[in-house]
Scaffold this motif. Structure first.
Motif, PDB file in Angstrom:
ATOM      1  N   GLU A 189       0.833  -1.209   0.000  1.00 30.78           N
ATOM      2  CA  GLU A 189       0.000   0.000   0.000  1.00 30.78           C
ATOM      3  C   GLU A 189       0.865   1.256   0.000  1.00 30.78           C
ATOM      4  O   GLU A 189       0.560   2.241  -0.699  1.00 30.78           O
ATOM      5  CB  GLU A 189      -0.913  -0.012   1.225  1.00 30.78           C
ATOM      6  CG  GLU A 189      -1.996  -1.076   1.173  1.00 30.78           C
ATOM      7  CD  GLU A 189      -2.786  -1.209   2.470  1.00 30.78           C
ATOM      8  OE1 GLU A 189      -3.852  -1.850   2.441  1.00 30.78           O
ATOM      9  OE2 GLU A 189      -2.334  -0.669   3.501  1.00 30.78           O
ATOM     10  N   GLY A 190       1.944   1.236   0.792  1.00 31.50           N
ATOM     11  CA  GLY A 190       2.841   2.387   0.811  1.00 31.50           C
ATOM     12  C   GLY A 190       3.527   2.606  -0.517  1.00 31.50           C
ATOM     13  O   GLY A 190       3.700   3.749  -0.965  1.00 31.50           O
ATOM     14  N   ALA A 191       3.927   1.523  -1.176  1.00 32.97           N
ATOM     15  CA  ALA A 191       4.579   1.638  -2.484  1.00 32.97           C
ATOM     16  C   ALA A 191       3.628   2.245  -3.509  1.00 32.97           C
ATOM     17  O   ALA A 191       4.016   3.106  -4.314  1.00 32.97           O
ATOM     18  CB  ALA A 191       5.058   0.263  -2.945  1.00 32.97           C
ATOM     19  N   ILE A 192       2.391   1.784  -3.501  1.00 36.02           N
ATOM     20  CA  ILE A 192       1.410   2.318  -4.452  1.00 36.02           C
ATOM     21  C   ILE A 192       1.167   3.798  -4.185  1.00 36.02           C
ATOM     22  O   ILE A 192       1.138   4.626  -5.117  1.00 36.02           O
ATOM     23  CB  ILE A 192       0.092   1.514  -4.359  1.00 36.02           C
ATOM     24  CG1 ILE A 192       0.315   0.085  -4.873  1.00 36.02           C
ATOM     25  CG2 ILE A 192      -1.018   2.199  -5.160  1.00 36.02           C
ATOM     26  CD1 ILE A 192      -0.827  -0.865  -4.550  1.00 36.02           C
ATOM     27  N   THR A 193       1.009   4.157  -2.922  1.00 39.70           N
ATOM     28  CA  THR A 193       0.799   5.560  -2.561  1.00 39.70           C
ATOM     29  C   THR A 193       1.974   6.420  -3.016  1.00 39.70           C
ATOM     30  O   THR A 193       1.784   7.494  -3.611  1.00 39.70           O
ATOM     31  CB  THR A 193       0.614   5.679  -1.041  1.00 39.70           C
ATOM     32  OG1 THR A 193      -0.541   4.929  -0.644  1.00 39.70           O
ATOM     33  CG2 THR A 193       0.442   7.129  -0.622  1.00 39.70           C
ATOM     34  N   PRO A 200       1.609  13.323  -3.176  1.00 45.11           N
ATOM     35  CA  PRO A 200       0.160  13.063  -3.206  1.00 45.11           C
ATOM     36  C   PRO A 200      -0.487  13.381  -1.866  1.00 45.11           C
ATOM     37  O   PRO A 200       0.073  13.075  -0.808  1.00 45.11           O
ATOM     38  CB  PRO A 200       0.080  11.556  -3.516  1.00 45.11           C
ATOM     39  CG  PRO A 200       1.389  11.000  -3.073  1.00 45.11           C
ATOM     40  CD  PRO A 200       2.400  12.083  -3.302  1.00 45.11           C
ATOM     41  N   ARG A 201      -1.628  14.007  -1.911  1.00 46.18           N
ATOM     42  CA  ARG A 201      -2.403  14.275  -0.703  1.00 46.18           C
ATOM     43  C   ARG A 201      -3.305  13.075  -0.415  1.00 46.18           C
ATOM     44  O   ARG A 201      -3.505  12.207  -1.255  1.00 46.18           O
ATOM     45  CB  ARG A 201      -3.261  15.523  -0.887  1.00 46.18           C
ATOM     46  CG  ARG A 201      -2.613  16.874  -0.598  1.00 46.18           C
ATOM     47  CD  ARG A 201      -1.224  17.041  -1.070  1.00 46.18           C
ATOM     48  NE  ARG A 201      -0.738  18.430  -0.852  1.00 46.18           N
ATOM     49  CZ  ARG A 201       0.451  18.824  -1.222  1.00 46.18           C
ATOM     50  NH1 ARG A 201       1.286  17.989  -1.831  1.00 46.18           N
ATOM     51  NH2 ARG A 201       0.840  20.067  -0.997  1.00 46.18           N
ATOM     52  N   ILE A 251      -5.465   9.512  -2.926  1.00 41.92           N
ATOM     53  CA  ILE A 251      -5.232   8.085  -2.761  1.00 41.92           C
ATOM     54  C   ILE A 251      -6.538   7.322  -2.957  1.00 41.92           C
ATOM     55  O   ILE A 251      -7.550   7.598  -2.304  1.00 41.92           O
ATOM     56  CB  ILE A 251      -4.643   7.786  -1.368  1.00 41.92           C
ATOM     57  CG1 ILE A 251      -3.389   8.633  -1.157  1.00 41.92           C
ATOM     58  CG2 ILE A 251      -4.321   6.301  -1.229  1.00 41.92           C
ATOM     59  CD1 ILE A 251      -2.348   8.512  -2.246  1.00 41.92           C
ATOM     60  N   PRO A 252      -6.532   6.337  -3.847  1.00 42.24           N
ATOM     61  CA  PRO A 252      -7.759   5.610  -4.180  1.00 42.24           C
ATOM     62  C   PRO A 252      -8.005   4.436  -3.237  1.00 42.24           C
ATOM     63  O   PRO A 252      -7.261   4.204  -2.287  1.00 42.24           O
ATOM     64  CB  PRO A 252      -7.447   5.090  -5.576  1.00 42.24           C
ATOM     65  CG  PRO A 252      -5.970   4.760  -5.495  1.00 42.24           C
ATOM     66  CD  PRO A 252      -5.379   5.859  -4.630  1.00 42.24           C
ATOM     67  N   ARG A 253      -9.021   3.698  -3.527  1.00 35.70           N
ATOM     68  CA  ARG A 253      -9.217   2.399  -2.892  1.00 35.70           C
ATOM     69  C   ARG A 253      -8.093   1.478  -3.375  1.00 35.70           C
ATOM     70  O   ARG A 253      -7.875   1.324  -4.575  1.00 35.70           O
ATOM     71  CB  ARG A 253     -10.578   1.829  -3.283  1.00 35.70           C
ATOM     72  CG  ARG A 253     -10.820   0.400  -2.801  1.00 35.70           C
ATOM     73  CD  ARG A 253     -12.071  -0.185  -3.444  1.00 35.70           C
ATOM     74  NE  ARG A 253     -12.237  -1.585  -3.087  1.00 35.70           N
ATOM     75  CZ  ARG A 253     -13.063  -2.413  -3.733  1.00 35.70           C
ATOM     76  NH1 ARG A 253     -13.786  -1.966  -4.747  1.00 35.70           N
ATOM     77  NH2 ARG A 253     -13.165  -3.675  -3.360  1.00 35.70           N
TER      78      ARG A 253
END
Length: 698
Positions: free
Chosen positions: A598-602, A631-632, A636-638
């Motif tokens: 999740e952190g990598a995607i963000t 990114p704020r 950030i998406p689902r």
């Protein structure tokens, strides 16, 4: 090292957690450089009260290393991970280790640590067998105690066996428990750093306030390529409490209060000389291509590219670019150093304690054993804290002020100016499909800015040529590690090019990849990703805004699926959903692994859509997060993460793999939404509008 000294160090912020384990210093260096110590006592110590201390030369960057490593120890010793106390990144107390980067924690250190725990278990059972007068086969152990199965009251604890001493017996390599007998691996346990970080008790290098600390602010050149020649410090020296330290071109203003030191620094008048790079963020791409051209070297060559092109029915040319990007860690580079009794101790925000130790020793012309690096919690690294400029700066200043702790904390402008950026790059690809639309007849790529990391992927290609630069000092700005930058750049180009081939041939992007994939793991992962996302692929653009990309890092595989919405009036891309199917082998800590993905995607949503270093000559134009755009939360998406059950006991790291396909999946989703192919990372609104105009002009 005495227990009192050990605990005093903890109270001063030297340790990431408080310990009850004995504090005898470990033999920190292996006999052969670059190898791990074989004595399990270097990694594990059992205190008189039975708690297990685990000593590892890795650092906790927020990625959960202290939790997953404790789980491996707990697995072998039949403990709850809460019974394992972790000490990370102290070069005096921890055995030598490779850096915390490149997914090395799970790839290299974890097997060594688990092996050490397995040997310790066997030794403990042998000691208990002697103490209890029973065969080892008749014993059981759990929660720090060993007992005779037939008579459970005949028992002895780890603490009673060891009594805080080093275990002298060694059995060599002992196999860890088979996966079928594991009860800790794969389960969910609380993070060891969670309470300290959520309550504010966690100590970072910037939190350390040793008695008598002076804060040092360093005079920086206004641009890269310039060095300090002269400095007028008279006005600064008139500020009460200010001290000036100079070591060559390093000039620092010292004061007990950091804001006063910073204000006094502004009074220093310096002159600088040198030559700035003659390039900017607009001309950098042609600069790299031109400079790399004479030194291009064929890194991959398979088959006859010219003959392959003649067999192609569909040919596509692509030009893919990515900008310089900063690590932009939450915590800027920070260190505290103290020179005392002929030794330099540095508390440093770092990813590589032993690299930092060696760098400080070299800079100060000291033996390595005269330098100690202590690592508090680290507020992010991403490859940016693998090198030691702030530790060296702080140590050089502290050497001139014996007995006085010196703190250097870069502010955000310094952090952006002095960073080793993710390399800018250009990838030019010309490739083609056969008439049956099931085979790539040729793939010819030329790269400037990065090298071949993960350029070869699990796709069948009849001919494949990859040329990359063999040119020293190619980049005008300092570059460095950035979570698999080579693999990320190559994946963005490759997966965008594949989508372009599929679209031109009238194929959907998944069908083409299935026809090309030559690895059963990749085929299973493709199916897992598509099915979990609930997507029926079709030739694009479909208007749905769904894109897919595949990536690899060493033996790990990732398939990413993204869904976006594009405002065609403004060019703004909104990411609505993102899924990654990940195969990294055995997942030891599911919560930690999911958080990493999740952190990598963000992080990579920012990398793909907004993050870019703007510069002119040697001047870095981005001073803070008003122009360097992270990114704020609203961006950030689902996010969905699904792990493949690979059936292996081998564990790959997960720090790098999830970042690799993110930008490509987003770019392919933009194409599916609009028919516009964005090929320049970050694809900010201006670049998306340019791509839309190109489509409209056709």
């Amino acid at each position: 090292m005495r227990r009192r000294t050990f605990l005093q160090g903890a109270a001063a912020g030297a340790l990431t957690l408080f310990f009850t384990t004995p504090a005898g210093a470990a033999p920190v260096e292996p006999t052969r450089p670059g190898t791990y110590l074989e004595d399990f006592n270097a990694y594990l110590k059992i205190s008189a009260d039975g708690r297990v201390g685990c000593y590892v030369g890795k650092t906790e960057l927020g990625q959960g290393a202290m939790t997953v490593l404790a789980m491996l120890v707990a697995e072998e010793l039949e403990l709850d991970p809460a019974q394992v106390d972790m000490l990370l990144g102290d070069t005096d107390l921890c055995p030598w280790d490779l850096p915390t980067g490149g997914s090395l924690t799970m790839w290299h250190t974890a097997p060594v640590l688990r092996g050490a725990a397995a040997e310790a278990r066997a030794v403990l059972l042998g000691m208990a067998a002697k103490a209890l007068g029973a065969a080892t086969a008749d014993l059981a152990l759990k929660d720090g105690a060993i007992w005779v199965k037939a008579t459970p009251k005949r028992r002895i604890t780890f603490g009673e066996l060891v009594k805080g001493r080093k275990m002298e017996r060694h059995l060599g390599k002992v196999k860890p428990k088979p996966l079928s007998e594991c009860s800790v691996i794969g389960r969910h346990f609380p993070r060891k750093d969670a309470l300290a970080k959520t309550t504010g008790a966690a100590k970072y290098a910037g939190d350390l306030r040793l008695p008598g600390t002076l804060h040092a602010c360093i005079l920086r050149p206004p641009a890269h390529g310039l060095k300090l020649v002269t400095a007028d410090t008279a006005a600064a020296e008139r500020v009460p409490g200010v001290r000036i330290v100079r070591d060559g071109t390093l000039l620092a203003v010292l004061h007990p209060q950091p804001d006063t030191a910073r204000k006094a620094l502004a009074l220093v008048k310096g002159t600088f000389e040198g030559t700035e790079p003659d390039v900017d963020d607009g001309r950098i791409y042609q600069y790299l291509v031109d400079k790399a051209a004479p030194g291009q070297r064929v890194m991959i060559s398979r088959g006859d590219v010219v003959a392959g092109e003649k067999r192609a029915a569909t040919v596509v040319e692509g030009d893919y670019r990515n900008a310089y990007e900063s690590h932009a860690t939450l915590e800027p580079h920070t260190a505290v150093a103290k020179w005392e009794e002929g030794r330099m101790t540095v508390w440093a925000s770092n990813q590589s304690p032993f690299v930092f130790r060696d760098a400080v020793a070299e800079a100060l012309k000291l033996d390595k054993d005269k330098v100690r690096i202590v690592t508090p919690f680290v507020g992010g690294g991403f490859g940016g804290k693998l090198v030691a400029p702030v530790a060296v700066e702080t140590a050089r200043i502290a050497r001139q002020v014996p007995g006085v702790p010196i703190q250097v904390a870069w502010n955000r402008e310094e952090d952006l100016f002095l960073d080793g950026y993710r390399p800018a790059a250009v990838v030019k690809i010309r490739s083609g499909l056969d008439a049956g639309r099931g085979a790539i007849t040729f793939w010819d790529s030329v790269v400037a800015g990065v090298s071949q990391g993960e350029a070869e992927f699990a796709y069948e290609m009849q001919t494949n040529r990859y040329q990359a630069p063999a040119v020293p000092d190619l980049h005008p700005l300092k570059v460095g590690a950035w979570r698999a930058p080579n693999a990320h750049t190559n994946a963005f180009a490759r997966e965008s090019q594949l989508d372009a081939l599929a679209a031109k041939a009238g194929l959907d992007p998944v069908t083409l990849r299935r026809r090309l994939a030559n690895d059963p793991r990749l085929l299973r992962l493709l199916d897992l990703a598509v099915e979990t996302f609930g997507w029926e692929p079709a030739p694009g653009p479909t208007g749905r805004g769904i894109g897919l990309a595949c990536g690899a890092w060493r033996q790990a595989l990732v398939v990413a699926v993204a869904q976006v919405a594009v405002d065609k009036a403004t060019g703004k891309v909104r990411v609505e959903r993102f899924l990654e199917a990940v195969d990294v082998g055995l997942v030891v800590n599911p919560d930690g692994a999911r958080q990493q993905v999740e952190g990598a995607i963000t992080m990579c949503i920012g990398q793909a859509l907004s993050e870019e270093i703007h510069f002119k000559g040697g001047h870095i134009l981005d001073k803070n997060f008003d122009t360097y755009l992270l990114p704020r939360f609203s961006a950030i998406p689902r996010i969905q993460v699904v792990f493949a059950d690979s059936g292996t006991t081998t564990t790959q790291g997960i720090g790098e793999p999830p970042v690799v396909p993110v930008a490509a999946a987003l770019a392919n989703a933009v194409f599916d939404a609009t028919g516009a192919r964005v090929t320049h990372v970050p694809f900010n609104p201006e670049r998306v509008l340019e791509a839309l105009k190109r489509v409209a002009a056709k």
